[in-house]
Motif scaffolding. Structure first.
Motif, PDB file in Angstrom:
ATOM      1  N   LEU A   1       0.828  -1.205   0.000  1.00  0.00           N
ATOM      2  CA  LEU A   1       0.000   0.000   0.000  1.00  0.00           C
ATOM      3  C   LEU A   1       0.862   1.254   0.000  1.00  0.00           C
ATOM      4  O   LEU A   1       1.935   1.285   0.604  1.00  0.00           O
ATOM      5  N   ASP A   2       0.353   2.278  -0.675  1.00  0.00           N
ATOM      6  CA  ASP A   2       1.004   3.582  -0.637  1.00  0.00           C
ATOM      7  C   ASP A   2       0.681   4.255   0.687  1.00  0.00           C
ATOM      8  O   ASP A   2      -0.384   4.035   1.272  1.00  0.00           O
ATOM      9  N   ARG A   3       1.603   5.121   1.114  1.00  0.00           N
ATOM     10  CA  ARG A   3       1.366   5.895   2.326  1.00  0.00           C
ATOM     11  C   ARG A   3       0.302   6.947   2.056  1.00  0.00           C
ATOM     12  O   ARG A   3       0.211   7.494   0.970  1.00  0.00           O
ATOM     13  N   GLU A   4      -0.497   7.210   3.040  1.00  0.00           N
ATOM     14  CA  GLU A   4      -1.527   8.252   2.980  1.00  0.00           C
ATOM     15  C   GLU A   4      -0.839   9.616   3.079  1.00  0.00           C
ATOM     16  O   GLU A   4       0.039   9.810   3.909  1.00  0.00           O
ATOM     17  N   TRP A   5      -1.228  10.528   2.205  1.00  0.00           N
ATOM     18  CA  TRP A   5      -0.643  11.869   2.229  1.00  0.00           C
ATOM     19  C   TRP A   5      -1.180  12.688   3.392  1.00  0.00           C
ATOM     20  O   TRP A   5      -0.441  13.425   4.037  1.00  0.00           O
ATOM     21  N   ASP A   6      -2.471  12.581   3.641  1.00  0.00           N
ATOM     22  CA  ASP A   6      -3.097  13.330   4.729  1.00  0.00           C
ATOM     23  C   ASP A   6      -2.849  12.639   6.059  1.00  0.00           C
ATOM     24  O   ASP A   6      -2.655  11.424   6.112  1.00  0.00           O
ATOM     25  N   LYS A   7      -2.904  13.412   7.115  1.00  0.00           N
ATOM     26  CA  LYS A   7      -2.850  12.837   8.457  1.00  0.00           C
ATOM     27  C   LYS A   7      -4.280  12.477   8.829  1.00  0.00           C
ATOM     28  O   LYS A   7      -5.131  13.333   8.995  1.00  0.00           O
ATOM     29  N   LEU A   8      -4.553  11.188   8.871  1.00  0.00           N
ATOM     30  CA  LEU A   8      -5.884  10.705   9.217  1.00  0.00           C
ATOM     31  C   LEU A   8      -5.906  10.218  10.662  1.00  0.00           C
ATOM     32  O   LEU A   8      -4.868   9.847  11.218  1.00  0.00           O
ATOM     33  N   ASP A   9      -7.082  10.212  11.240  1.00  0.00           N
ATOM     34  CA  ASP A   9      -7.229   9.782  12.630  1.00  0.00           C
ATOM     35  C   ASP A   9      -7.495   8.289  12.714  1.00  0.00           C
ATOM     36  O   ASP A   9      -8.432   7.795  12.076  1.00  0.00           O
ATOM     37  N   PRO A  10      -6.708   7.572  13.489  1.00  0.00           N
ATOM     38  CA  PRO A  10      -7.052   6.165  13.738  1.00  0.00           C
ATOM     39  C   PRO A  10      -8.317   6.123  14.597  1.00  0.00           C
ATOM     40  O   PRO A  10      -8.700   7.130  15.205  1.00  0.00           O
ATOM     41  N   PRO A  11      -8.960   4.980  14.660  1.00  0.00           N
ATOM     42  CA  PRO A  11     -10.160   4.878  15.507  1.00  0.00           C
ATOM     43  C   PRO A  11      -9.820   5.209  16.962  1.00  0.00           C
ATOM     44  O   PRO A  11      -8.776   4.787  17.483  1.00  0.00           O
ATOM     45  N   SER A  12     -10.687   5.963  17.588  1.00  0.00           N
ATOM     46  CA  SER A  12     -10.509   6.298  19.004  1.00  0.00           C
ATOM     47  C   SER A  12     -11.028   5.149  19.866  1.00  0.00           C
ATOM     48  O   SER A  12     -11.730   4.250  19.377  1.00  0.00           O
ATOM     49  N   LEU A  13     -10.707   5.205  21.137  1.00  0.00           N
ATOM     50  CA  LEU A  13     -11.240   4.210  22.073  1.00  0.00           C
ATOM     51  C   LEU A  13     -12.765   4.247  22.048  1.00  0.00           C
ATOM     52  O   LEU A  13     -13.427   3.202  22.069  1.00  0.00           O
ATOM     53  N   ASN A  14     -13.341   5.444  21.948  1.00  0.00           N
ATOM     54  CA  ASN A  14     -14.788   5.593  21.868  1.00  0.00           C
ATOM     55  C   ASN A  14     -15.349   4.940  20.601  1.00  0.00           C
ATOM     56  O   ASN A  14     -16.397   4.298  20.639  1.00  0.00           O
ATOM     57  N   ASP A  15     -14.651   5.112  19.460  1.00  0.00           N
ATOM     58  CA  ASP A  15     -15.079   4.460  18.211  1.00  0.00           C
ATOM     59  C   ASP A  15     -15.140   2.951  18.388  1.00  0.00           C
ATOM     60  O   ASP A  15     -16.099   2.296  17.966  1.00  0.00           O
ATOM     61  N   TRP A  16     -14.101   2.370  18.997  1.00  0.00           N
ATOM     62  CA  TRP A  16     -14.066   0.921  19.197  1.00  0.00           C
ATOM     63  C   TRP A  16     -15.175   0.465  20.140  1.00  0.00           C
ATOM     64  O   TRP A  16     -15.829  -0.546  19.903  1.00  0.00           O
ATOM     65  N   GLU A  17     -15.362   1.221  21.230  1.00  0.00           N
ATOM     66  CA  GLU A  17     -16.398   0.840  22.197  1.00  0.00           C
ATOM     67  C   GLU A  17     -17.783   0.866  21.560  1.00  0.00           C
ATOM     68  O   GLU A  17     -18.592  -0.040  21.783  1.00  0.00           O
ATOM     69  N   LYS A  18     -18.073   1.891  20.751  1.00  0.00           N
ATOM     70  CA  LYS A  18     -19.375   1.979  20.075  1.00  0.00           C
ATOM     71  C   LYS A  18     -19.570   0.798  19.118  1.00  0.00           C
ATOM     72  O   LYS A  18     -20.639   0.200  19.075  1.00  0.00           O
ATOM     73  N   ALA A  19     -18.535   0.483  18.351  1.00  0.00           N
ATOM     74  CA  ALA A  19     -18.637  -0.618  17.388  1.00  0.00           C
ATOM     75  C   ALA A  19     -18.813  -1.957  18.106  1.00  0.00           C
ATOM     76  O   ALA A  19     -19.646  -2.781  17.705  1.00  0.00           O
ATOM     77  N   GLU A  20     -18.055  -2.178  19.163  1.00  0.00           N
ATOM     78  CA  GLU A  20     -18.166  -3.443  19.888  1.00  0.00           C
ATOM     79  C   GLU A  20     -19.528  -3.576  20.566  1.00  0.00           C
ATOM     80  O   GLU A  20     -20.097  -4.664  20.607  1.00  0.00           O
ATOM     81  N   ARG A  21     -20.076  -2.466  21.063  1.00  0.00           N
ATOM     82  CA  ARG A  21     -21.424  -2.494  21.650  1.00  0.00           C
ATOM     83  C   ARG A  21     -22.473  -2.783  20.576  1.00  0.00           C
ATOM     84  O   ARG A  21     -23.372  -3.594  20.768  1.00  0.00           O
ATOM     85  N   LYS A  22     -22.339  -2.111  19.432  1.00  0.00           N
ATOM     86  CA  LYS A  22     -23.318  -2.294  18.353  1.00  0.00           C
ATOM     87  C   LYS A  22     -23.373  -3.741  17.887  1.00  0.00           C
ATOM     88  O   LYS A  22     -24.442  -4.300  17.688  1.00  0.00           O
ATOM     89  N   PHE A  23     -22.192  -4.334  17.707  1.00  0.00           N
ATOM     90  CA  PHE A  23     -22.128  -5.693  17.170  1.00  0.00           C
ATOM     91  C   PHE A  23     -22.067  -6.766  18.256  1.00  0.00           C
ATOM     92  O   PHE A  23     -22.029  -7.948  17.944  1.00  0.00           O
ATOM     93  N   ASN A  24     -22.016  -6.329  19.505  1.00  0.00           N
ATOM     94  CA  ASN A  24     -21.970  -7.251  20.639  1.00  0.00           C
ATOM     95  C   ASN A  24     -20.846  -8.276  20.481  1.00  0.00           C
ATOM     96  O   ASN A  24     -21.071  -9.488  20.583  1.00  0.00           O
ATOM     97  N   CYS A  25     -19.664  -7.756  20.180  1.00  0.00           N
ATOM     98  CA  CYS A  25     -18.506  -8.644  20.046  1.00  0.00           C
ATOM     99  C   CYS A  25     -17.232  -7.892  20.396  1.00  0.00           C
ATOM    100  O   CYS A  25     -17.210  -6.665  20.457  1.00  0.00           O
ATOM    101  N   LYS A  26     -16.206  -8.651  20.633  1.00  0.00           N
ATOM    102  CA  LYS A  26     -14.872  -8.106  20.877  1.00  0.00           C
ATOM    103  C   LYS A  26     -14.045  -8.370  19.630  1.00  0.00           C
ATOM    104  O   LYS A  26     -13.949  -9.504  19.167  1.00  0.00           O
TER     105      LYS A  26
END
Length: 144
Positions: A14-39
């Protein structure tokens, strides 16, 4: 796989991303894990943390911050559940472009195989036995 092992695979193809993008936050992970009821497994989380550094068309987002502009995993899931023949446990993470997705199964959580979902015939088949295997096979998939 370790974080560095995942990055070693991604950096090969993969090519490197030119922009500085945000990795998922702890809150993003918690919301996704709650939504899908999985780890989510380590390789899955490492992949989505690292993908903020690389360009990979088709990859969906976990990060609600500055991301690559593709849809969020949660949005695509909700859309497909409401508008198609979607199996509720399947979590899409990569859109192929022909209406197909690579998915993991929430029922198996961190040890889920990777599945390919075809919107043409609504078929789901196991594509790789683990997310680690999917990452290791990514170079062949992208080059091949």
């Amino acid at each position: 796989m370790t974080y560095d092992e995942v990055e070693a695979v991604l950096s090969q193809v993969l090519d490197r991303e030119w922009d500085k993008l945000d990795p998922p936050s702890l809150n993003d992970w918690e919301k996704a894990e709650r939504k899908f009821n999985c780890k989510f497994g380590d390789e899955f989380t490492y992949f989505f943390i690292l993908i903020s550094k690389y360009v990979l068309p088709g990859v969906l987002n976990v990060s609600t911050g500055k991301n690559n502009g593709n849809d969020l995993i949660t949005f695509v899931y909700d859309y497909e559940v409401n508008n198609g023949n979607w199996i509720a446990n399947m979590i899409p993470f990569f859109e192929i472009g022909n209406g197909g997705y690579f998915c993991i199964n929430a029922k198996y959580g961190s040890i889920s195989p990777v599945y390919y979902y075809s919107s043409e015939d609504f078929n789901i088949e196991e594509y790789n036995t683990s997310f680690e295997e999917w990452i290791n096979n990514l170079p062949q998939f992208l080059n091949g």
